[in-house]
Design an enzyme around this catalytic site. Sequence first.
Site, PDB file in Angstrom:
ATOM      1  N   LYS A  20      -3.416 -11.337  -9.102  1.00  0.00           N
ATOM      2  CA  LYS A  20      -4.663 -11.436  -8.341  1.00  0.00           C
ATOM      3  C   LYS A  20      -5.811 -10.607  -8.928  1.00  0.00           C
ATOM      4  CE  LYS A  20      -5.722  -9.349  -4.399  1.00  0.00           C
ATOM      5  NZ  LYS A  20      -5.875  -8.881  -3.044  1.00  0.00           N
ATOM      6  N   LYS A  63     -10.354  -5.440  -6.651  1.00  0.00           N
ATOM      7  CA  LYS A  63     -11.281  -4.336  -6.931  1.00  0.00           C
ATOM      8  C   LYS A  63     -10.551  -3.140  -7.515  1.00  0.00           C
ATOM      9  CE  LYS A  63     -13.965  -5.533  -2.904  1.00  0.00           C
ATOM     10  NZ  LYS A  63     -13.982  -5.295  -1.469  1.00  0.00           N
ATOM     11  N   LYS A 105       0.832  -1.220   0.000  1.00  0.00           N
ATOM     12  CA  LYS A 105       0.000   0.000   0.000  1.00  0.00           C
ATOM     13  C   LYS A 105       0.860   1.261   0.000  1.00  0.00           C
ATOM     14  CE  LYS A 105      -4.427  -1.651   0.966  1.00  0.00           C
ATOM     15  NZ  LYS A 105      -4.721  -2.583   2.072  1.00  0.00           N
TER      16      LYS A 105
HETATM   17  P1  TYM Z   1     -11.065  -7.820   0.932  1.00  0.00           P
HETATM   18  O1  TYM Z   1     -12.234  -6.924   1.088  1.00  0.00           O
HETATM   19  O2  TYM Z   1      -9.920  -7.320   0.130  1.00  0.00           O
HETATM   20  O3  TYM Z   1     -11.501  -9.206   0.329  1.00  0.00           O
HETATM   21  C1  TYM Z   1     -12.552  -9.935   0.905  1.00  0.00           C
HETATM   22  C2  TYM Z   1     -12.265 -11.428   0.835  1.00  0.00           C
HETATM   23  O4  TYM Z   1     -12.074 -11.828  -0.519  1.00  0.00           O
HETATM   24  C3  TYM Z   1     -10.839 -12.497  -0.641  1.00  0.00           C
HETATM   25  N1  TYM Z   1     -10.244 -12.192  -1.966  1.00  0.00           N
HETATM   26  C4  TYM Z   1      -9.742 -13.116  -2.788  1.00  0.00           C
HETATM   27  N2  TYM Z   1      -9.641 -14.446  -2.659  1.00  0.00           N
HETATM   28  C5  TYM Z   1      -9.091 -15.120  -3.686  1.00  0.00           C
HETATM   29  N3  TYM Z   1      -8.656 -14.524  -4.822  1.00  0.00           N
HETATM   30  C6  TYM Z   1      -8.736 -13.181  -4.987  1.00  0.00           C
HETATM   31  N4  TYM Z   1      -8.327 -12.616  -6.114  1.00  0.00           N
HETATM   32  C7  TYM Z   1      -9.303 -12.419  -3.934  1.00  0.00           C
HETATM   33  N5  TYM Z   1      -9.541 -11.103  -3.751  1.00  0.00           N
HETATM   34  C8  TYM Z   1     -10.111 -10.978  -2.535  1.00  0.00           C
HETATM   35  C9  TYM Z   1      -9.966 -11.975   0.477  1.00  0.00           C
HETATM   36  O5  TYM Z   1      -8.935 -12.878   0.777  1.00  0.00           O
HETATM   37  C10 TYM Z   1     -10.990 -11.832   1.584  1.00  0.00           C
HETATM   38  O6  TYM Z   1     -11.195 -13.065   2.224  1.00  0.00           O
HETATM   39  N6  TYM Z   1      -8.833  -7.248   5.362  1.00  0.00           N
HETATM   40  C11 TYM Z   1      -9.880  -7.949   4.651  1.00  0.00           C
HETATM   41  C12 TYM Z   1     -11.272  -7.719   5.227  1.00  0.00           C
HETATM   42  C13 TYM Z   1     -11.372  -8.003   6.674  1.00  0.00           C
HETATM   43  C14 TYM Z   1     -11.414  -9.299   7.278  1.00  0.00           C
HETATM   44  C15 TYM Z   1     -11.501  -9.055   8.657  1.00  0.00           C
HETATM   45  C16 TYM Z   1     -11.423 -10.586   6.767  1.00  0.00           C
HETATM   46  C17 TYM Z   1     -11.408  -7.076   7.667  1.00  0.00           C
HETATM   47  N7  TYM Z   1     -11.484  -7.716   8.843  1.00  0.00           N
HETATM   48  C18 TYM Z   1     -11.565 -10.108   9.575  1.00  0.00           C
HETATM   49  C19 TYM Z   1     -11.474 -11.645   7.689  1.00  0.00           C
HETATM   50  C20 TYM Z   1     -11.547 -11.392   9.065  1.00  0.00           C
HETATM   51  C21 TYM Z   1      -9.879  -7.472   3.221  1.00  0.00           C
HETATM   52  O7  TYM Z   1      -9.418  -6.409   2.922  1.00  0.00           O
HETATM   53  O8  TYM Z   1     -10.541  -8.299   2.356  1.00  0.00           O
END
Ligand code: TYM
Length: 333
Positions: free
Chosen positions: A194, A197, A111
């Site tokens: 990957k 978004k 980031k």
């Molecule tokens: P975020 O919002 O980026 O993504 C949400 C979930 O989707 C999964 N993900 C993917 N899995 C496989 N391939 C991909 N290309 C891909 N892109 C996204 C992420 O691994 C995630 O599971 N920090 C977290 C959100 C969060 C969270 C938590 C998750 C906040 N607190 C507590 C679990 C427990 C995040 O930014 O995910």
Amino acid sequence: MERVLSGIRSTGQLHLGNYFGAVKNFIELQNTHECYFFVANLHALTTHPDPKQLAKSVKTVLAEYIACGIDPNKATLFVQSDVPEISELYTLLNSMAYKGELEKCTSFKEKIKKHHENINAGLLTYPVLMAADILIHRAHKVPVGKDQEQHLEMTRNFAVRFNHRYGVDFFPEPQAFDFSGKLVKVPGLDGSGKMGKSEGAGNAIFLSDDDETIRDKVKAAKTNSGPTEPNSIKSIEIENLFTLMKLVSTPDVVKFYDDKYNDCTIRYGDLKKQLGEDIIKFVQPIREKIVDFENNDALLAEIAQHGAEKARKSAKATLDGVREIMGLTSIWQ
Ligand code: TYM
């Protein structure tokens, strides 16, 4: 019953990576576990979103959760900022986290490379807030994609450190979880790794994309000139297309194109056409439900309010315990 917790940031619409990395597991786990799923809007603040846009995005993610099959009668579905106990635990856990380990975290390093004009404290302590999300419900399993593995490791470190410092066995050590036994990384369409978004346009297929958009995105996916030797190793771009195909197409279809690749008769145009149609078949029913739920403010409000009530109850029980352990129970009582 084992507890499960996971969340998705409200930074836009959900894509196939979110679905296959996370939501697919949520849908199965809600039948057998005590589940908490939430919209991570506090985590979205690090990029300074427009307030109106952020509020809209929260509704979108909530609608998308339900459209994918999360049943609010089975799982507790809530919005992170509706549960202030999380923010308090975040404050308390901050003293368990060291600057050095936070600075070494891969997502922080990525980031700050991308947004060197906005290196705020929220970015640095992002893993602490995430640990607070998980530990506030003393969750055992956390269904997430591969990119969250390191955050889970940090959560375990904070939990163990807390238990050790106070000589208690209070927090379980939460484990990242996928039913396949391996955390998933869904690739993007631009050959760069990957699906995300905030990657470039055309990288991600969103669950709300219409048929034509999906066709156009898949058609524009990177390929190369094709194999000239039988059974040659696939380039990353081609491997990515096969990875996506394995998620949405039948095993017969995957085998058909794999055989064609291996005998050098493959035409990538045909492969992409098939992949596009199979993605459409997968996305279409979800998209239709998203539209229904997104426009039903009353239903979303009811689900979020009911979810927050349940989540706060569980969160308060943990926080009361933490306050007591840390010596913060009011001395005036
Ligand atoms: P975020 O919002 O980026 O993504 C949400 C979930 O989707 C999964 N993900 C993917 N899995 C496989 N391939 C991909 N290309 C891909 N892109 C996204 C992420 O691994 C995630 O599971 N920090 C977290 C959100 C969060 C969270 C938590 C998750 C906040 N607190 C507590 C679990 C427990 C995040 O930014 O995910």
